[in-house]
Structure formats: structure tokens, C-alpha cells
Scaffold this active site. Structure first.
Site, mmCIF file in Angstrom:
data_model
loop_
_atom_site.group_PDB
_atom_site.id
_atom_site.type_symbol
_atom_site.label_atom_id
_atom_site.label_comp_id
_atom_site.label_asym_id
_atom_site.label_seq_id
_atom_site.Cartn_x
_atom_site.Cartn_y
_atom_site.Cartn_z
ATOM 1 N N ASP A 114 0.801 -1.351 0.114
ATOM 2 C CA ASP A 114 -0.199 -0.145 0.017
ATOM 3 C C ASP A 114 0.764 1.505 -0.125
ATOM 4 O O ASP A 114 1.849 0.593 0.786
ATOM 5 C CB ASP A 114 -0.805 -0.016 1.388
ATOM 6 C CG ASP A 114 -1.951 1.028 1.228
ATOM 7 O OD1 ASP A 114 -2.592 1.101 -0.017
ATOM 8 O OD2 ASP A 114 -2.326 0.637 2.698
ATOM 9 N N ASN A 124 1.190 3.693 -2.868
ATOM 10 C CA ASN A 124 1.977 4.097 -4.167
ATOM 11 C C ASN A 124 0.926 5.137 -4.576
ATOM 12 O O ASN A 124 1.836 6.214 -5.403
ATOM 13 C CB ASN A 124 1.047 2.734 -5.654
ATOM 14 C CG ASN A 124 2.196 1.408 -5.471
ATOM 15 O OD1 ASN A 124 2.718 1.653 -4.439
ATOM 16 N ND2 ASN A 124 1.146 0.274 -5.800
ATOM 17 N N GLY A 125 -0.131 5.177 -4.510
ATOM 18 C CA GLY A 125 -0.235 6.900 -4.406
ATOM 19 C C GLY A 125 -0.213 7.737 -4.212
ATOM 20 O O GLY A 125 0.411 8.732 -4.180
ATOM 21 N N TRP A 130 3.140 7.592 -2.460
ATOM 22 C CA TRP A 130 4.463 7.841 -2.661
ATOM 23 C C TRP A 130 4.350 8.364 -3.335
ATOM 24 O O TRP A 130 5.281 9.960 -3.870
ATOM 25 C CB TRP A 130 5.040 6.940 -3.569
ATOM 26 C CG TRP A 130 7.004 6.568 -3.583
ATOM 27 C CD1 TRP A 130 7.343 6.716 -2.976
ATOM 28 C CD2 TRP A 130 6.278 6.831 -4.945
ATOM 29 N NE1 TRP A 130 8.850 6.922 -3.552
ATOM 30 C CE2 TRP A 130 8.594 6.742 -4.462
ATOM 31 C CE3 TRP A 130 6.231 7.167 -5.684
ATOM 32 C CZ2 TRP A 130 8.940 6.947 -5.918
ATOM 33 C CZ3 TRP A 130 6.923 7.429 -7.151
ATOM 34 C CH2 TRP A 130 8.298 7.056 -7.063
ATOM 35 N N GLU A 178 -12.587 -3.852 -4.099
ATOM 36 C CA GLU A 178 -13.667 -3.021 -3.636
ATOM 37 C C GLU A 178 -12.627 -1.730 -5.033
ATOM 38 O O GLU A 178 -12.828 -1.003 -4.948
ATOM 39 C CB GLU A 178 -12.770 -2.717 -2.145
ATOM 40 C CG GLU A 178 -13.726 -3.261 -1.347
ATOM 41 C CD GLU A 178 -13.128 -4.573 -1.257
ATOM 42 O OE1 GLU A 178 -12.076 -4.901 -1.277
ATOM 43 O OE2 GLU A 178 -14.214 -5.433 -1.123
ATOM 44 N N ASN A 179 -10.783 -2.197 -5.002
ATOM 45 C CA ASN A 179 -10.346 -0.948 -5.526
ATOM 46 C C ASN A 179 -11.001 -0.937 -7.416
ATOM 47 O O ASN A 179 -10.590 0.240 -7.968
ATOM 48 C CB ASN A 179 -8.757 -1.486 -6.074
ATOM 49 C CG ASN A 179 -7.587 -1.723 -5.315
ATOM 50 O OD1 ASN A 179 -7.074 -2.966 -5.023
ATOM 51 N ND2 ASN A 179 -8.254 -0.095 -4.120
ATOM 52 N N SER A 208 -8.306 -4.702 5.089
ATOM 53 C CA SER A 208 -8.904 -4.366 3.964
ATOM 54 C C SER A 208 -9.427 -5.225 3.053
ATOM 55 O O SER A 208 -9.005 -5.370 1.849
ATOM 56 C CB SER A 208 -7.681 -3.188 3.277
ATOM 57 O OG SER A 208 -7.255 -2.182 3.816
HETATM 58 C C1 IPE Z 1 -5.519 -2.355 -0.174
HETATM 59 O O1 IPE Z 1 -5.250 -1.434 -0.587
HETATM 60 C C2 IPE Z 1 -5.189 -3.161 -1.658
HETATM 61 C C3 IPE Z 1 -4.227 -3.604 -1.953
HETATM 62 C C4 IPE Z 1 -2.812 -3.097 -1.805
HETATM 63 C C5 IPE Z 1 -3.784 -3.861 -3.638
HETATM 64 P P1 IPE Z 1 -6.114 -0.493 -0.415
HETATM 65 O O2 IPE Z 1 -5.499 1.453 -1.022
HETATM 66 O O3 IPE Z 1 -6.940 -0.410 -2.076
HETATM 67 O O4 IPE Z 1 -7.182 -0.695 0.889
HETATM 68 P P2 IPE Z 1 -7.835 0.673 1.665
HETATM 69 O O5 IPE Z 1 -8.834 1.494 0.544
HETATM 70 O O6 IPE Z 1 -6.896 2.218 2.141
HETATM 71 O O7 IPE Z 1 -8.409 0.181 2.884
HETATM 72 C C1 IPE Z 2 -1.637 0.408 -3.378
HETATM 73 O O1 IPE Z 2 -1.651 1.442 -3.407
HETATM 74 C C2 IPE Z 2 -1.618 -0.312 -4.865
HETATM 75 C C3 IPE Z 2 -3.517 -0.097 -4.985
HETATM 76 C C4 IPE Z 2 -4.097 -0.598 -3.733
HETATM 77 C C5 IPE Z 2 -4.029 -1.205 -6.366
HETATM 78 P P1 IPE Z 2 -2.461 2.838 -2.826
HETATM 79 O O2 IPE Z 2 -3.070 3.070 -4.855
HETATM 80 O O3 IPE Z 2 -3.603 2.107 -2.507
HETATM 81 O O4 IPE Z 2 -1.723 4.052 -2.563
HETATM 82 P P2 IPE Z 2 -2.566 4.643 -1.522
HETATM 83 O O5 IPE Z 2 -2.325 4.123 -0.550
HETATM 84 O O6 IPE Z 2 -3.632 5.888 -2.314
HETATM 85 O O7 IPE Z 2 -0.960 6.486 -1.402
HETATM 86 MG MG MG Z 3 -4.386 2.500 -0.605
#
Ligand code: IPE
Ligand code: IPE
Ligand code: MG
Length: 249
Positions: free
Chosen positions: A24, A26-27, A29, A71-72, A200
């Protein structure tokens, strides 16, 4: 092996047999650097490559990574499209290398509703690596634990309905046999990056007795040293499984 266990402060016998990771952050970062979120996913892929290599060098038998949750799908469409394109590209790119390293790839999650090219690449990489024995890399893609357990209930209920098993035959083992993770070793260690302290919808059943490790590091920054640090913490944990300390010594 390119990694000296002793130098790293680790002991083979105290390493987990199965590590699961919620990759978790990536965004965030990317956003922290004023970059678009997809670049965070791109760097996250690089981090995954390094972590697979480290786990392989440490002879960890099983590594499960959460790559996309049920949920993604609620994210902006362009981000979903990027992730779908990436999974196809990266599996295509690394399938041979993983196979050469004797790594078996297993994808868990709901596949029926994925696009044809995603389904095809998953089938291809699983087929190519199915007889490999050094390590199992489990990629949780379109995975949700509630859906997995719901599907398991449905499968078991249909066995009862067809009179193949009786209600009293339903045991924890039968439930396990009907999960995607059947036959994998129990999860010893769960790592979640990015500072969030939640599960999650990941491996709710399978984490019943796992050790939990949370770090503030965003996934793209998680590297070999971060994994070693998590493993050191893990090796100091006292796992009791309901017993008292002395019984486990
Ligand atoms: C959990 O991360 C799913 C993955 C890492 C693929 P999320 O970013 O989707 O989880 P929440 O929404 O913060 O609980
Ligand atoms: C995890 O990083 C990757 C996926 C859930 C696909 P995020 O994309 O959730 O990154 P944040 O939590 O928004 O920083
Ligand atoms: Mg996330």
C-alpha cells in the site's frame, strides 16, 4: 545465495514460511512528489521485483502479495485501466524469468469478470510455472476475502445439497479446502506498508494466527533492508497459538 543471512542478522530457522504483503501507498508516494498516481504504481512494480528477489534469496517458500482488491474497482477508471494494462505487461515480461528461477506463480481472486487479455496472461504464467518448486509467488488480483469465503460457502452448500457431504462433515479443514489458498502453508507474517493499520478485506480466514507488521514506508520505497527489518522483528515474536509460553519452547 547473494544474501548473507548472518550479516543481515537473520537465522534461517526463524524465517517465516509464508509472508503476505499488502503493498500500500503507491498513490501517496507519487502525490508526495507531485507526480501522477500511476507513476507510484510503476515504482511499486519495481519494489515488488526486488522483494521477490530478496524472498527468493532467503529461501522463503511462499510469498503472497495483494495487487488489486475487489474494492479497487471503485477507483477512477484511468487508474484501473493502468493497473490492468500493467498486470498484462509485467506478467508477459517476467514469466520466463520467474520460470527459470523455479518460481511457481499462482493468481488468486475472482477471474470471471476480468478482461480476456488479463485472463489469458494469468493462465499463461500459471501454466508456464505450474511445476516449479523453489518458491510460490501468489498474486492476489481482484481478490476479496469476503467474496472468497462466500464462494466457499456456496461450494460447500452445493456439496451438501447433492448429498456428497453431511452438514456435520463441515470442518475448518473443509472450509480451507474451498479457499483459493488451499494447500499453501499458513501465513506466518503479514506486512502492510504505508502506515495504515487495517486488513482491507485481505485473507481474513488465513490471517487468524499470523504475526502482523505495519510500517510507515510507502510501498515503492520498501526494499531489501525493509524486508530484512520486518523479518528481524518477526524472529523476535513469541508465537503461542493459545498455549502458555513454556509449552512452545
Ligand atoms: C489494499 O489497499 C489493496 C491493495 C493493496 C491491492 P487499499 O489502498 O485499496 O486499501 P484501503 O482502501 O486503504 O483500505
Ligand atoms: C496500493 O497503493 C496499490 C493498489 C491498491 C492497487 P495505493 O494505490 O492504494 O496507494 P495509496 O494508498 O492511495 O497511497
Ligand atoms: Mg491504498
Amino acid at each position: 545465495m547473494s544474501l548473507d543471512l548472518k550479516k543481515a542478522g537473520l537465522e534461517q530457522a526463524k524465517l517465516p514460511k509464508h509472508i503476505a504483503i499488502i503493498m500500500d501507498g503507491n498513490g501517496r508516494w507519487a502525490q508526495k512528489r507531485g507526480l501522477p498516481r500511476y507513476l507510484g504504481h510503476q515504482q511499486g512494480m519495481r519494489a515488488l521485483g526486488k522483494v521477490v528477489e530478496t524472498a527468493f534469496d532467503l529461501q522463503i517458500p511462499c510469498l503472497t502479495v495483494f495487487a488489486f482488491s475487489t474494492e479497487n474497482w471503485n477507483r477512477p477508471q484511468d487508474e484501473i485501466d493502468y493497473i490492468m494494462t500493467q498486470i498484462v505487461k509485467q506478467f508477459d515480461r517476467y514469466a520466463k524469468e520467474l520460470s527459470k528461477k523455479n518460481i511457481r506463480v499462482k493468481v488468486i481472486g475472482e477471474q470471471a469478470h476480468l478482461s480476456a487479455d488479463v485472463k489469458n496472461v494469468i493462465e499463461k504464467v500459471q501454466e508456464l510455472t505450474k511445476n516449479n518448486t523453489q518458491m510460490t509467488l501468489v498474486v492476489a488480483f481482484n481478490y476479496g476475502s469476503k467474496l472468497e469465503l462466500t464462494n466457499a460457502c456456496q461450494k460447500i452448500a452445493s456439496l451438501v445439497q447433492a448429498k456428497k457431504i453431511k452438514i456435520e462433515d463441515i470442518t475448518p479443514e473443509v472450509i480451507e479446502e474451498n479457499l483459493y489458498t488451499f494447500a499453501l502453508p499458513p501465513v506466518d507474517l503479514l506486512i502492510r506498508t504505508s502506515g495504515e493499520m487495517r486488513i482491507s478485506n485481505f485473507l481474513l480466514w488465513q490471517l487468524a494466527y499470523s504475526e502482523l507488521y505495519f510500517t510507515d514506508t510507502y510501498w515503492p520505497d520498501f526494499n531489501q533492508n525493509s524486508l530484512i527489518e520486518a523479518l528481524k522483528v518477526y524472529s523476535l515474536r513469541k508465537r503461542r497459538f493459545g498455549k502458555i509460553g513454556e509449552q512452545n519452547e
